[in-house]
Design an enzyme around this catalytic site. Sequence first.
Site, PDB file in Angstrom:
ATOM      1  N   ALA A  48       0.899  -1.307  -0.017  1.00 53.40           N
ATOM      2  CA  ALA A  48      -0.128  -0.004  -0.056  1.00 53.40           C
ATOM      3  C   ALA A  48       0.968   1.225   0.191  1.00 53.40           C
ATOM      4  CB  ALA A  48      -0.878  -0.126   1.368  1.00 53.40           C
ATOM      5  N   GLU A  49       2.064   1.270   0.885  1.00 54.43           N
ATOM      6  CA  GLU A  49       2.670   2.396   0.825  1.00 54.43           C
ATOM      7  C   GLU A  49       3.303   2.437  -0.323  1.00 54.43           C
ATOM      8  OE1 GLU A  49       5.362   5.196   3.960  1.00 54.43           O
ATOM      9  OE2 GLU A  49       4.364   3.351   4.697  1.00 54.43           O
ATOM     10  N   SER A  50       4.003   1.608  -0.778  1.00 58.45           N
ATOM     11  CA  SER A  50       4.666   1.525  -2.133  1.00 58.45           C
ATOM     12  C   SER A  50       4.155   2.361  -3.511  1.00 58.45           C
ATOM     13  CB  SER A  50       5.503   0.341  -2.708  1.00 58.45           C
ATOM     14  OG  SER A  50       6.390   0.061  -1.563  1.00 58.45           O
TER      15      SER A  50
END
Length: 146
Positions: free
Chosen positions: A63-65
Amino acid sequence: MAIWKQSVDLDRINGWNAGSMVEHLGMRVTEVGDDWVRGTMPVDARTCQPFGLLHGGASVALAESLGSLGANLVLEVDKEMAVGLDINANHVRAVTGGLVTGTARPIHLGRSTQVWEIRIEDEQQQLTCISRLTMAVVPRRSPKAV
């Protein structure tokens, strides 16, 4: 109309991840639409917890990537960059194998902050994790990815 201020070339984007955690976990950016970014991650020994389920931290890493990528693609790369400020995730369905696909879409694109929603689904298109990522927009202090 596309929101991106940088060229969207999947080979170049995936090349940025060489030697990083993103590469180690097998993540790949697979598509970029006018206002969304999509990528995949295998559910295997690298991404599972000891009980054979997809590790929540691996889902958050995907998700953060994806959200970070989208956040930086909408900025003027020579002047500013986006860095993670806050992330949350709700894990709603277990995954034991195959591939998960995340899709990041902006909720808010401001001068100093951005908010992105990332939906992660299994191979049957069932929601497995939903995440919200807040990014801070700061002056560029490090070299841009090439």
